[in-house]
Write an enzyme that holds these catalytic residues in place. Structure first.
Site, PDB file in Angstrom:
ATOM      1  N   GLU A   1      42.051  14.471  37.736  1.00 13.85           N
ATOM      2  CA  GLU A   1      42.455  14.116  39.099  1.00 13.85           C
ATOM      3  C   GLU A   1      41.437  13.232  39.829  1.00 13.85           C
ATOM      4  OE1 GLU A   1      45.035  17.998  40.275  1.00 13.85           O
ATOM      5  OE2 GLU A   1      42.876  18.235  40.352  1.00 13.85           O
TER       6      GLU A   1
HETATM    7  C1  NGO Z   1      44.755  21.569  38.459  1.00 17.59           C
HETATM    8  C2  NGO Z   1      43.499  21.011  39.078  1.00 17.59           C
HETATM    9  C3  NGO Z   1      42.569  22.088  39.607  1.00 17.59           C
HETATM   10  C4  NGO Z   1      43.341  23.136  40.395  1.00 17.59           C
HETATM   11  C5  NGO Z   1      44.437  23.704  39.535  1.00 17.59           C
HETATM   12  C6  NGO Z   1      45.254  24.742  40.277  1.00 17.59           C
HETATM   13  C7  NGO Z   1      43.414  20.810  36.848  1.00 17.59           C
HETATM   14  C8  NGO Z   1      42.974  20.467  35.488  1.00 17.59           C
HETATM   15  N1  NGO Z   1      42.908  20.314  37.960  1.00 17.59           N
HETATM   16  O1  NGO Z   1      44.366  21.713  37.093  1.00 17.59           O
HETATM   17  O2  NGO Z   1      41.577  21.499  40.403  1.00 17.59           O
HETATM   18  O3  NGO Z   1      42.469  24.170  40.775  1.00 17.59           O
HETATM   19  O4  NGO Z   1      45.306  22.706  39.067  1.00 17.59           O
HETATM   20  O5  NGO Z   1      46.268  25.287  39.521  1.00 17.59           O
END
Ligand code: NGO
Length: 502
Positions: free
Chosen positions: A318
């Protein structure tokens, strides 16, 4: 098991209730009874086997009240005793495989190496009555049905991830997670050590990371961090349970805590305010500044030196505030830093857009982008959000968790196959499975247990057990038998309505 039925209401022997389901198990006539004078024999009396026998004795002593002396095999007869042996272990069962033979006269556990003995011990624990896990003395009798188990894992990577960044969990909590993971034969603990809301490990060369960056947590809750001694203690504890610690330093996004601690890491030179919300994707290290790479080399260097296992997870998820071309360049440079520190780079699936070494490992979680890494010769860890994310709510009434990937009931977490996720990622390109537990909504070890159990047992089985012969319909019966075990272990588990708990 392979050659016996597991129908509802059938006379369930212990062999039929194992989780993960063993590769091969066959019942035999009679029972072994653990007696007060029983000993644990080791062959050879190596440091490894003496430690493993001590671990087994420690598990059995509180409930039984028996002394369970550990003795070299040639100093005690087989009769009535438990043998742990690596001499004569079958190398064909692999590094983690084992053979357990239970006869009325004795129990014998063989493996080519200590890891197999450790997993065989977990099987032996599960064959005893659930009360064996109690820390108070219990009545017994401590009987287990005779039979043979020959068992080895399907995948080499069977992981669980704990997010200690959104909320901090101390050393004792993490040790409990390690022990519960080991009970279901998981062999990786991925610690998500850094995020926007907190930096949880002391880095001696950048002390403000933990001091300033460690002070916060989601919702303004108390922060915290591990000293390097704490971290080394956790790594060693995990190793004693044959679990490899995989540290994650999440970059270039998810870095507000670091950016708040060191203004020079920001392109603007200005530190942002600490962050205690749960949005994602707004922070980024400054890709164009050289100090960013000095910072990374220092951090990766210290974490690598402290970590006994071969893996170092760099996050990479992200990075919505990092332009795609910068992101690729950043990951490739970071890969060289990790490699120079002697570790294998693991990263969330987004790293697959970069040019990767075949030894680098993407962790698939939300898309099929990891196939780009597979095309480069990489193997993948699978952690699909709608199956393995332990922070997803079980259903709409769940008091904890998120639901961006949907509700994940116990069946959803169990009833899927890693190779079915992405057509371009065949089983041969899958290193294994991992269940991440993100902690935005979690505060205590009781919360962790509630979200992890019983779903984590199902993920562990997907990682360990062959697909043939198992199904949701028979799994739910086995899982029902684990209710009393989880209770005896003191686990605050979710009593899913999908299971007829006994
Ligand atoms: C995503 C995000 C995390 C969140 C999570 C919550 C990934 C790999 N990045 O998973 O920062 O905490 O969802 O479910």
């Amino acid at each position: 098991m392979t050659n016996s039925t597991n129908a509802a209401g059938a006379n369930q022997t212990g062999l039929q209730n194992l989780i993960p389901r063993p590769a091969y198990a066959a019942p035999a006539a009679g029972k072994f009874r653990l007696a007060p004078q029983a000993a644990i024999r080791v062959d050879p009396p190596s440091a490894d086997l003496v430690a493993l026998a001590g671990y087994l004795a420690d598990r059995l002593r509180p409930a039984t009240g028996y002394a369970l002396a550990v003795v070299p095999a040639d100093q005690a007869p087989a009769g009535g005793n438990i043998l742990l042996a690596t001499s004569g272990g079958d190398p064909a069962l692999g590094e983690e495989g084992y053979e357990l033979i239970v006869e009325p006269a004795a129990v014998r556990l063989w493996a080519a190496g200590p890891a197999g003995i450790f997993w065989g011990i977990q099987t032996f624990r599960q064959l005893l009555p659930p009360a064996i896990e109690s820390l108070q003395s219990q009545a017994g009798p401590w009987e287990i049905p005779a039979g043979v188990v020959r068992d080895w894992p399907r995948f080499g990577w069977r992981g669980v991830m704990l997010d200690v960044a959104r909320h901090f969990f101390g050393v004792e909590d993490v040790k409990r997670c390690i022990d519960l993971a080991a009970y279901y034969k998981l062999n990786r603990l991925h610690l998500h050590l850094t995020d926007d809301q907190g930096w949880r490990l002391v880095i001696e060369s950048w002390p403000e990371l933990a001091r300033t960056g460690g002070a916060t947590a989601v919702g303004g809750d108390p922060g915290g961090y591990y000293t390097q001694a704490d971290y080394a203690e956790l790594a060693a504890y995990a190793q004693s349970r044959f679990i490899t610690l995989v540290p994650e330093i999440d970059v270039p996004g998810h870095t507000n805590a670091a950016l708040a601690a060191y203004p020079e890491l920001n392109c603007s030179g200005i530190a942002p305010e600490p962050y205690t919300g749960i949005e994602v994707g707004f922070s980024s290290l400054c890709i164009s500044k050289e100090i960013t790479y000095r910072f990374l080399d220092d951090v990766i260097g210290e974490v690598a030196a402290l970590t006994p296992g071969p893996y170092l997870h760099i996050g990479g998820d992200e990075a919505k505030s990092t332009p795609p071309a910068d992101y690729v360049q950043f990951i490739e440079r970071l890969q060289s830093i990790v490699q120079a520190r002697g570790k294998l780079m693991v990263g969330w699936e987004e790293i697959s857009t970069a040019s990767l070494l075949p030894s680098s490992i993407p962790q698939a979680w939300a898309s099929d982008v990891s196939k780009k890494a597979v095309q480069q010769g990489c193997k993948v860890i699978v952690s699909p959000g709608n199956r393995t994310y332990l922070d997803m709510m079980y259903d709409e009434n769940c008091p904890l968790g998120l639901h961006w990937a949907g509700y994940v009931e116990v069946r959803d977490a169990y009833d899927w196959a890693p190779a079915d996720l992405v057509p371009d990622i065949p089983e041969s390109a899958i290193l294994g499975v991992e269940a991440p537990l993100w902690s935005e909504t979690l505060h205590t070890i009781r919360d962790i247990e509630f979200m992890a159990f019983p779903r984590l047992a199902g993920i562990a089985e997907i990682g360990w057990s062959p697909a043939a012969g198992r199904s949701w319909d028979e799994y739910r019966l086995r899982l029902a038998q684990h209710g009393p075990r989880l209770s005896a272990l003191g686990v605050n588990f979710y009593r899913s309505p999908q299971i007829d708990w006994i």
